[in-house]
Design a protein around this motif. Structure first.
Motif, PDB file in Angstrom:
ATOM      1  N   LEU A  98     -58.829 -16.671 -61.975  1.00  0.00           N
ATOM      2  CA  LEU A  98     -60.227 -16.674 -62.405  1.00  0.00           C
ATOM      3  C   LEU A  98     -61.096 -17.474 -61.440  1.00  0.00           C
ATOM      4  CD1 LEU A  98     -62.452 -16.070 -64.439  1.00  0.00           C
ATOM      5  CD2 LEU A  98     -61.681 -18.046 -65.770  1.00  0.00           C
ATOM      6  N   LEU A  99     -60.620 -18.643 -61.014  1.00  0.00           N
ATOM      7  CA  LEU A  99     -61.390 -19.459 -60.073  1.00  0.00           C
ATOM      8  C   LEU A  99     -61.535 -18.768 -58.725  1.00  0.00           C
ATOM      9  CD1 LEU A  99     -60.036 -23.047 -60.864  1.00  0.00           C
ATOM     10  CD2 LEU A  99     -62.289 -22.115 -61.404  1.00  0.00           C
ATOM     11  N   ASN A 100     -60.494 -18.068 -58.289  1.00  0.00           N
ATOM     12  CA  ASN A 100     -60.602 -17.309 -57.038  1.00  0.00           C
ATOM     13  C   ASN A 100     -61.664 -16.212 -57.157  1.00  0.00           C
ATOM     14  OD1 ASN A 100     -58.657 -18.823 -55.744  1.00  0.00           O
ATOM     15  ND2 ASN A 100     -57.002 -17.362 -56.092  1.00  0.00           N
ATOM     16  N   THR A 101     -61.713 -15.544 -58.307  1.00  0.00           N
ATOM     17  CA  THR A 101     -62.735 -14.520 -58.527  1.00  0.00           C
ATOM     18  C   THR A 101     -64.134 -15.129 -58.530  1.00  0.00           C
ATOM     19  OG1 THR A 101     -61.230 -13.089 -59.783  1.00  0.00           O
ATOM     20  CG2 THR A 101     -63.587 -12.813 -60.179  1.00  0.00           C
ATOM     21  N   LEU A 102     -64.282 -16.263 -59.217  1.00  0.00           N
ATOM     22  CA  LEU A 102     -65.591 -16.917 -59.261  1.00  0.00           C
ATOM     23  C   LEU A 102     -66.026 -17.382 -57.880  1.00  0.00           C
ATOM     24  CD1 LEU A 102     -65.240 -19.054 -62.519  1.00  0.00           C
ATOM     25  CD2 LEU A 102     -66.627 -17.000 -62.186  1.00  0.00           C
ATOM     26  N   ARG A 103     -65.084 -17.887 -57.086  1.00  0.00           N
ATOM     27  CA  ARG A 103     -65.447 -18.383 -55.755  1.00  0.00           C
ATOM     28  C   ARG A 103     -65.992 -17.271 -54.873  1.00  0.00           C
ATOM     29  NH1 ARG A 103     -61.574 -20.696 -50.960  1.00  0.00           N
ATOM     30  NH2 ARG A 103     -60.411 -18.857 -51.568  1.00  0.00           N
ATOM     31  N   VAL A 104     -65.263 -16.162 -54.781  1.00  0.00           N
ATOM     32  CA  VAL A 104     -65.719 -15.085 -53.898  1.00  0.00           C
ATOM     33  C   VAL A 104     -66.986 -14.436 -54.454  1.00  0.00           C
ATOM     34  CG1 VAL A 104     -64.383 -13.197 -54.936  1.00  0.00           C
ATOM     35  CG2 VAL A 104     -64.890 -13.151 -52.499  1.00  0.00           C
ATOM     36  N   SER A 105     -67.147 -14.405 -55.783  1.00  0.00           N
ATOM     37  CA  SER A 105     -68.336 -13.790 -56.368  1.00  0.00           C
ATOM     38  C   SER A 105     -69.577 -14.630 -56.123  1.00  0.00           C
ATOM     39  CB  SER A 105     -68.136 -13.575 -57.872  1.00  0.00           C
ATOM     40  OG  SER A 105     -67.043 -12.714 -58.131  1.00  0.00           O
ATOM     41  N   LEU A 106     -69.483 -15.930 -56.354  1.00  0.00           N
ATOM     42  CA  LEU A 106     -70.653 -16.787 -56.175  1.00  0.00           C
ATOM     43  C   LEU A 106     -71.087 -16.862 -54.719  1.00  0.00           C
ATOM     44  CD1 LEU A 106     -69.796 -19.712 -58.636  1.00  0.00           C
ATOM     45  CD2 LEU A 106     -71.407 -17.829 -58.969  1.00  0.00           C
ATOM     46  N   ILE A 107     -70.121 -17.047 -53.815  1.00  0.00           N
ATOM     47  CA  ILE A 107     -70.471 -17.084 -52.395  1.00  0.00           C
ATOM     48  C   ILE A 107     -71.033 -15.742 -51.953  1.00  0.00           C
ATOM     49  CG2 ILE A 107     -69.578 -17.427 -50.060  1.00  0.00           C
ATOM     50  CD1 ILE A 107     -67.497 -19.302 -51.205  1.00  0.00           C
ATOM     51  N   LEU A 278     -67.826  -7.337 -49.709  1.00  0.00           N
ATOM     52  CA  LEU A 278     -68.729  -7.445 -50.851  1.00  0.00           C
ATOM     53  C   LEU A 278     -70.139  -7.823 -50.411  1.00  0.00           C
ATOM     54  CD1 LEU A 278     -66.474  -9.350 -53.433  1.00  0.00           C
ATOM     55  CD2 LEU A 278     -67.154  -6.949 -53.513  1.00  0.00           C
ATOM     56  N   THR A 279     -70.225  -8.747 -49.452  1.00  0.00           N
ATOM     57  CA  THR A 279     -71.536  -9.231 -49.021  1.00  0.00           C
ATOM     58  C   THR A 279     -72.349  -8.138 -48.347  1.00  0.00           C
ATOM     59  OG1 THR A 279     -70.717 -11.499 -48.761  1.00  0.00           O
ATOM     60  CG2 THR A 279     -72.706 -10.897 -47.552  1.00  0.00           C
ATOM     61  N   PHE A 280     -71.792  -7.495 -47.333  1.00  0.00           N
ATOM     62  CA  PHE A 280     -72.545  -6.495 -46.581  1.00  0.00           C
ATOM     63  C   PHE A 280     -72.820  -5.243 -47.418  1.00  0.00           C
ATOM     64  CE2 PHE A 280     -70.682  -8.803 -42.838  1.00  0.00           C
ATOM     65  CZ  PHE A 280     -71.887  -9.260 -42.355  1.00  0.00           C
ATOM     66  N   TYR A 281     -71.885  -4.874 -48.280  1.00  0.00           N
ATOM     67  CA  TYR A 281     -72.090  -3.697 -49.129  1.00  0.00           C
ATOM     68  C   TYR A 281     -73.224  -3.939 -50.121  1.00  0.00           C
ATOM     69  CZ  TYR A 281     -71.031  -0.044 -52.570  1.00  0.00           C
ATOM     70  OH  TYR A 281     -71.114   1.022 -53.434  1.00  0.00           O
ATOM     71  N   THR A 282     -73.186  -5.051 -50.838  1.00  0.00           N
ATOM     72  CA  THR A 282     -74.220  -5.343 -51.828  1.00  0.00           C
ATOM     73  C   THR A 282     -75.560  -5.617 -51.165  1.00  0.00           C
ATOM     74  OG1 THR A 282     -72.488  -6.326 -53.216  1.00  0.00           O
ATOM     75  CG2 THR A 282     -74.773  -6.784 -53.825  1.00  0.00           C
ATOM     76  N   ALA A 283     -75.549  -6.249 -49.986  1.00  0.00           N
ATOM     77  CA  ALA A 283     -76.802  -6.541 -49.288  1.00  0.00           C
ATOM     78  C   ALA A 283     -77.557  -5.259 -48.941  1.00  0.00           C
ATOM     79  CB  ALA A 283     -76.526  -7.341 -48.017  1.00  0.00           C
ATOM     80  N   GLY A 284     -76.843  -4.153 -48.682  1.00  0.00           N
ATOM     81  CA  GLY A 284     -77.512  -2.892 -48.404  1.00  0.00           C
ATOM     82  C   GLY A 284     -78.356  -2.422 -49.581  1.00  0.00           C
ATOM     83  N   PHE A 285     -77.839  -2.560 -50.793  1.00  0.00           N
ATOM     84  CA  PHE A 285     -78.598  -2.173 -51.982  1.00  0.00           C
ATOM     85  C   PHE A 285     -79.730  -3.166 -52.259  1.00  0.00           C
ATOM     86  CE2 PHE A 285     -74.535  -0.098 -52.456  1.00  0.00           C
ATOM     87  CZ  PHE A 285     -74.868   1.147 -52.966  1.00  0.00           C
ATOM     88  N   LEU A 286     -79.463  -4.454 -52.063  1.00  0.00           N
ATOM     89  CA  LEU A 286     -80.506  -5.447 -52.290  1.00  0.00           C
ATOM     90  C   LEU A 286     -81.664  -5.269 -51.307  1.00  0.00           C
ATOM     91  CD1 LEU A 286     -78.415  -8.686 -52.983  1.00  0.00           C
ATOM     92  CD2 LEU A 286     -79.601  -7.226 -54.629  1.00  0.00           C
ATOM     93  N   ALA A 287     -81.363  -4.844 -50.093  1.00  0.00           N
ATOM     94  CA  ALA A 287     -82.427  -4.623 -49.110  1.00  0.00           C
ATOM     95  C   ALA A 287     -83.396  -3.547 -49.591  1.00  0.00           C
ATOM     96  CB  ALA A 287     -81.820  -4.225 -47.760  1.00  0.00           C
ATOM     97  N   GLU A 288     -82.881  -2.470 -50.159  1.00  0.00           N
ATOM     98  CA  GLU A 288     -83.750  -1.422 -50.678  1.00  0.00           C
ATOM     99  C   GLU A 288     -84.556  -1.913 -51.881  1.00  0.00           C
ATOM    100  OE1 GLU A 288     -84.107   2.347 -49.535  1.00  0.00           O
ATOM    101  OE2 GLU A 288     -84.179   0.594 -48.217  1.00  0.00           O
ATOM    102  N   ILE A 289     -83.948  -2.749 -52.710  1.00  0.00           N
ATOM    103  CA  ILE A 289     -84.672  -3.296 -53.866  1.00  0.00           C
ATOM    104  C   ILE A 289     -85.821  -4.175 -53.400  1.00  0.00           C
ATOM    105  CG2 ILE A 289     -84.448  -4.863 -55.824  1.00  0.00           C
ATOM    106  CD1 ILE A 289     -81.573  -3.835 -56.161  1.00  0.00           C
TER     107      ILE A 289
END
Length: 402
Positions: A98-107, A278-289
Motif C-alpha cells: 500500500l505504501l509503495n502504491t501511495l508513493r508512486v501515486s503521490l509523486i 504514469l507521469t508522462f501519460y497523465t500529463a498528456g491529458f492534463l495538458a489538454e484540460i
C-alpha cells in the motif's frame, strides 16, 4: 333567498369528494418503489453472501483475515518507510504494498501536474515550434496505451543504461545504471526529526504569509513578493534548526561492492519506469484540460488585462489561470483518480505495489475473497480521499454569487 344561503344550499347538494387511492399518490408510490428496490438489493446481497459461504464451506476453503498474522515467506524488492523481511507477516506485506502504491501515486500526481500545466500553456504559445512540439507530445502520449509505455520505459532503462560497473556518475554521490538510481543520504542524526518539524512549521508559515499577501493586495492593490519570502520561510526554519543542532554534514555515500552499490539509498528500475510512464501519460491529458480551461475564459479578459498594462506572464498568472481553475479542477480530479488506479499496472513490470503483494498472498494462502476485498477497499479509500480533497478545493475557488 340570499346569496349566502344559496351558497350553503349548493355546498350541501354537492357530492362529497372521495379520497385519492394510496396507489395513485405520487409521493406514496415513490416511497413504495424505493422500499421495494432497496429490499430487492438487500435480498440479492444476502443470497450472494450465503451462496458464497456455502460454496467455500463445501470446498473446505478457509475464510477470515486471520492469515494476516501468519508469516508471509516472500521477499519484497522495494519498501517505503517500512523495514520488511520475508519472515514478517502478511499484514506487514500488505502495508508495504500500500505504501509503495501511495508513493508512486503521490509523486506521479505532482510531476504530472507540473508537466501538464507547462505543456498545456505551451500549446497556446505564439511560438510555432513550441506549440507544435507540445502538440506532438500530447498526441503521442494520449494515443499510446499506458501498458505499452510502461514496457517502453522499462526496456529503455534495462537496455540503454550502462551496467552497474559502468554507472553514470550524474553528480557526486549519485549514480545511474541498469540497477536504478543510487544516491547519497545524510547519516542519521538526532537533529533530523526536529528539522522535519521545522519544515512542517515552515509550511504553516508559508500559508499564513500567502494569506496576508493576498489580503494586502486586495486592500492596497500592490502585490507583495511571494517567491523569495516563501522560499526563505520554507528553507530558513529547517536550516536554522540544522545550525543549532551542530550542522551535521556526514553523508552515507553509495560505493560499488562486489556486484552492486552498497550504502546510500536507491530507486529501482521498476519504480523509475512506472513513475515515468504514469507521469508522462497523465500529463498528456492534463495538458489538454489546462488548454481547454484557458481557452474557455472570455478573450475580453485578456484584452482588458493588456489594456491596463499587465505583461503576458502576469495576464496568465493573475487573470487567466485563476478563472480557468474553476473549469480545470473537476476533470483534473478524474485524471488524478485514473493515475492512482493505473498504478495497478505495476505488476506487469515487477514493481511491488498493492496488487502485486495481494496476488502473491492470494497464490500462497488461497484466500481470494479477502485479498481482493483488501485491494478494493484500499483503492476505494484512496480514491474517495482524493475526491474529497479536490471537491473541497473546487468549492474553495468557486465564484461566490450574491
Amino acid at each position: 333567498m340570499t346569496d349566502q344561503a344559496e351558497r350553503r344550499a349548493g355546498a350541501r347538494s354537492q357530492p362529497p369528494q372521495q379520497a385519492t387511492p394510496i396507489w395513485r399518490d405520487p409521493r406514496t408510490r415513490a416511497i413504495i418503489w424505493q422500499v421495494l428496490i432497496l429490499g430487492g438489493i438487500i435480498a440479492l446481497a444476502a443470497y450472494l453472501v450465503h451462496n458464497t459461504l456455502v460454496n467455500l464451506e463445501a470446498r473446505s476453503i478457509r475464510t477470515g483475515f486471520g492469515f494476516f498474522e501468519q508469516e508471509a515467506g516472500f521477499a519484497i524488492g522495494e519498501s517505503t518507510f517500512i523495514d520488511y523481511r520475508a519472515s514478517d507477516s502478511y499484514g506487514k506485506a500488505f502495508a508495504v504494498g500500500l505504501l509503495n502504491t501511495l508513493r508512486v501515486s503521490l509523486i506521479g500526481i505532482v510531476l504530472a501536474t507540473l508537466i501538464g500545466v507547462v505543456m498545456g500553456i505551451a500549446r497556446l504559445s505564439s511560438n510555432w515550434l513550441v506549440a507544435k512540439l507540445a502538440s506532438v507530445y500530447v498526441e503521442v502520449m494520449r494515443n499510446i496505451p499506458l501498458l505499452l509505455q510502461l514496457f517502453f520505459w522499462y526496456g529503455a532503462i534495462s537496455f540503454l543504461l550502462p551496467a552497474v560497473r559502468d554507472a553514470l556518475n550524474l553528480m557526486p554521490g549519485v549514480f545511474l545504471s541498469k540497477a536504478g538510481l543510487q544516491y547519497a543520504v545524510p547519516v542519521g542524526h538526532p537533529v533530523h526529526p526536529w528539522m522535519g518539524l521545522a519544515f512542517l512549521a515552515g509550511i504553516g508559515g508559508c500559508v499564513l504569509y500567502y494569506r496576508w499577501a493576498k489580503k494586502r493586495q486586495a486592500e492596497t492593490g500592490v502585490e507583495p513578493r511571494l517567491g523569495l519570502p516563501l522560499t526563505g520561510i520554507l528553507v530558513g526554519l529547517p536550516g536554522l534548526v540544522w545550525l543549532i543542532g551542530g550542522a551535521p554534514v556526514a553523508m552515507n555515500v553509495p560505493e560499488f561492492g562486489t556486484f552492486n552499490y552498497q550504502g546510500g539509498a536507491s530507486v529501482t528500475p521498476e519504480f523509475l519506469a512506472l513513475l515515468l510512464g504514469l507521469t508522462f501519460y497523465t500529463a498528456g491529458f492534463l495538458a489538454e484540460i489546462v488548454r481547454a480551461g484557458i481557452l474557455a475564459v472570455p478573450h475580453g479578459q485578456t484584452e482588458a488585462a493588456s489594456a491596463i498594462g499587465l505583461r503576458r506572464g502576469q495576464v496568465l498568472r493573475l487573470v487567466l489561470l485563476p478563472q480557468a481553475l474553476r473549469i480545470i479542477v473537476p476533470p483534473t480530479t478524474s485524471q488524478y483518480l485514473n493515475l492512482t488506479k493505473n498504478s495497478s499496472l505495476a505488476v506487469a513490470i515487477g514493481y511491488p505495489d498493492l496488487v502485486s503483494v495481494a496476488n502473491t498472498s492470494l497464490n500462497q494462502t488461497g484466500q481470494a475473497i479477502e485479498c481482493i476485498s483488501i485491494m478494493m477497499a484500499c483503492y476505494l479509500t484512496i480514491s474517495l480521499t482524493i475526491s474529497f480533497f479536490m471537491n473541497w478545493y473546487n468549492r474553495r475557488i468557486a465564484l461566490v454569487e450574491r
